[in-house]
Design a protein around this motif. Sequence first.
Motif, short mmCIF file in Angstrom:
data_model
loop_
_atom_site.label_atom_id
_atom_site.label_comp_id
_atom_site.label_asym_id
_atom_site.label_seq_id
_atom_site.Cartn_x
_atom_site.Cartn_y
_atom_site.Cartn_z
N HIS A 56 0.78 -1.17 0.12
CA HIS A 56 0.20 0.07 -0.26
C HIS A 56 0.85 1.37 0.04
N PHE A 57 0.70 1.78 -1.06
CA PHE A 57 1.22 3.50 -1.22
C PHE A 57 0.58 4.99 -0.86
N ALA A 58 1.52 5.36 -0.76
CA ALA A 58 0.55 7.36 -0.41
C ALA A 58 0.97 8.03 -1.69
N ILE A 59 -0.40 8.57 -2.64
CA ILE A 59 0.79 9.65 -3.38
C ILE A 59 0.40 11.02 -3.39
N ASP A 60 1.49 11.86 -3.30
CA ASP A 60 0.77 13.45 -3.34
C ASP A 60 0.30 13.76 -4.22
N VAL A 61 -1.13 13.74 -5.31
CA VAL A 61 -0.51 13.93 -6.17
C VAL A 61 -1.30 16.03 -6.74
N ASP A 62 -0.45 16.66 -5.50
CA ASP A 62 -1.10 18.24 -5.98
C ASP A 62 -0.37 18.36 -7.59
N ALA A 63 0.75 17.97 -8.23
CA ALA A 63 1.53 18.76 -9.24
C ALA A 63 0.54 18.16 -10.82
N VAL A 64 -0.75 16.74 -10.44
CA VAL A 64 -1.03 16.40 -11.30
C VAL A 64 -1.92 18.02 -12.11
N PRO A 65 -2.20 17.74 -13.52
CA PRO A 65 -2.87 19.06 -13.40
C PRO A 65 -4.68 18.50 -13.59
N GLY A 66 -5.38 19.33 -13.56
CA GLY A 66 -6.84 18.48 -13.50
C GLY A 66 -7.19 17.46 -12.02
N ILE A 67 -6.07 16.79 -11.50
CA ILE A 67 -6.39 15.84 -10.78
C ILE A 67 -8.05 16.25 -9.74
N GLU A 68 -7.92 16.82 -10.01
CA GLU A 68 -9.53 17.58 -8.70
C GLU A 68 -10.68 17.13 -8.93
N GLY A 69 -10.72 17.02 -10.73
CA GLY A 69 -11.11 16.22 -11.79
C GLY A 69 -11.37 14.43 -11.00
N LEU A 70 -10.49 13.72 -10.64
CA LEU A 70 -11.24 12.60 -9.79
C LEU A 70 -12.13 12.63 -9.20
N ALA A 71 -12.32 13.93 -8.48
CA ALA A 71 -13.27 13.49 -7.01
C ALA A 71 -15.01 13.45 -7.99
N ASP A 72 -15.96 12.84 -7.53
CA ASP A 72 -17.11 13.11 -8.19
C ASP A 72 -18.16 12.63 -7.10
N GLU A 73 -19.25 12.27 -7.10
CA GLU A 73 -20.35 12.42 -5.94
C GLU A 73 -19.96 11.42 -5.13
N GLN A 74 -19.20 10.26 -5.82
CA GLN A 74 -19.36 9.26 -4.84
C GLN A 74 -17.45 9.63 -4.33
N ASN A 75 -16.96 10.05 -4.77
CA ASN A 75 -15.53 10.35 -4.47
C ASN A 75 -14.67 10.97 -4.44
N LYS A 76 -14.29 11.42 -3.14
CA LYS A 76 -13.73 13.19 -2.91
C LYS A 76 -12.84 13.09 -1.82
N PHE A 77 -11.92 14.74 -1.74
CA PHE A 77 -11.14 14.61 -1.70
C PHE A 77 -11.35 15.27 -0.41
N ILE A 78 -11.12 14.39 1.18
CA ILE A 78 -11.86 15.45 2.04
C ILE A 78 -10.70 15.09 3.28
N ASP A 79 -10.73 16.28 4.22
CA ASP A 79 -9.28 16.55 4.81
C ASP A 79 -9.59 15.37 6.22
N VAL A 80 -8.48 15.47 6.53
CA VAL A 80 -8.18 13.83 7.50
C VAL A 80 -8.70 14.09 8.43
N ARG A 81 -8.97 15.42 9.30
CA ARG A 81 -10.07 16.07 10.36
C ARG A 81 -11.49 15.53 10.71
N SER A 82 -11.90 16.13 8.99
CA SER A 82 -13.34 15.79 8.69
C SER A 82 -13.78 14.26 8.99
N ILE A 83 -12.66 13.65 8.15
CA ILE A 83 -13.35 12.12 7.59
C ILE A 83 -13.34 11.25 9.09
N ALA A 84 -11.90 11.24 9.66
CA ALA A 84 -11.55 9.99 10.21
C ALA A 84 -12.54 9.87 11.54
#
Length: 314
Positions: free
Chosen positions: A82-110
Amino acid sequence: MVSSTIPFSGSLLDRAGNHRRDGAWLKAQLGAETSRFLLLHELKPLIALEGGARLAWFPQRYAAALADCPTLLLGLENGVAHFAIDVDAVPGIEGLADEQNKFIDVRSIAPQLSLPEAAILAQARSMTDWHRRHRFCAQCGAPSNAEDAGYSRRCSNDACKAQHFPRTDPVVIMLGVLPDAGGDRQADRILLGRQRQFLPGVYSALAGFMEPGESIEEAVRRELAEEAGLATGEVRYIASQPWPFPSSLMIGCVADATSDALTVDQHELEDARWFRRDEVTTMLRASTDMNAPLRLPPPLSLAHQITKRYLGMD
Ligand SMILES: [Zn+2]
């Protein structure tokens, strides 16, 4: 394995520390079809929301396109990397998020995740944050590069080559307890305080960063003396918690007061006072009730967890 009840601890991953320096092994894991990848954008993990929140692991066939992004090994589960990837530098990566998959801050989702998944986030967030903020050598200022599957960085300057390791900042958090003179534990009183920025009604254990050259016991006594003017004797360790904002280790203790005298440092605290045990029990039970007149912080916090243990409610 001892199961944990402290949020942000209890990961089921084997950190595989003895494999991290093996470049061939690491390359094979990065390329293995079964390997799984957790994407973090601005330190927010990708969370799958359908049917209950859980980590949205990317399969290797999709993650291969992100090979240039900073990647670190989180560990193995049943032999699967299992790996973690920092995808900040990938243009348009936010577009991966949709209704079912979201980037959510750790404190809120934990609080919505299982303990083992929240613990993986603690590791992924602290480590990713460390790489983002330590891109240059602290010794000579040259750029540094990640090594050992992400668990160290090496200076790129041949005359320096200093190696740097991720840091963990210890914080003591403690309940000052005034033992009943007659030895009746139920009549003990407990010191809690509040900072100005706390939500209304919230009182918590006092806390502070440890300083270099200090034992845990000394840091506990110093913080209680500085913030509340409280003199204490014996200090007992209760539990610890990784707190990945960004990289603290909370060390939870109880300290016996030798006097009930308090002098509150108004720069640090709005108030600190003694509570009866039954009052603290009520405040613990009300910890997620925003309308309660007095309450402790929610279960995610070590203040909540050490109070619960002290009261024998866990
Ligand atoms: Zn250097």
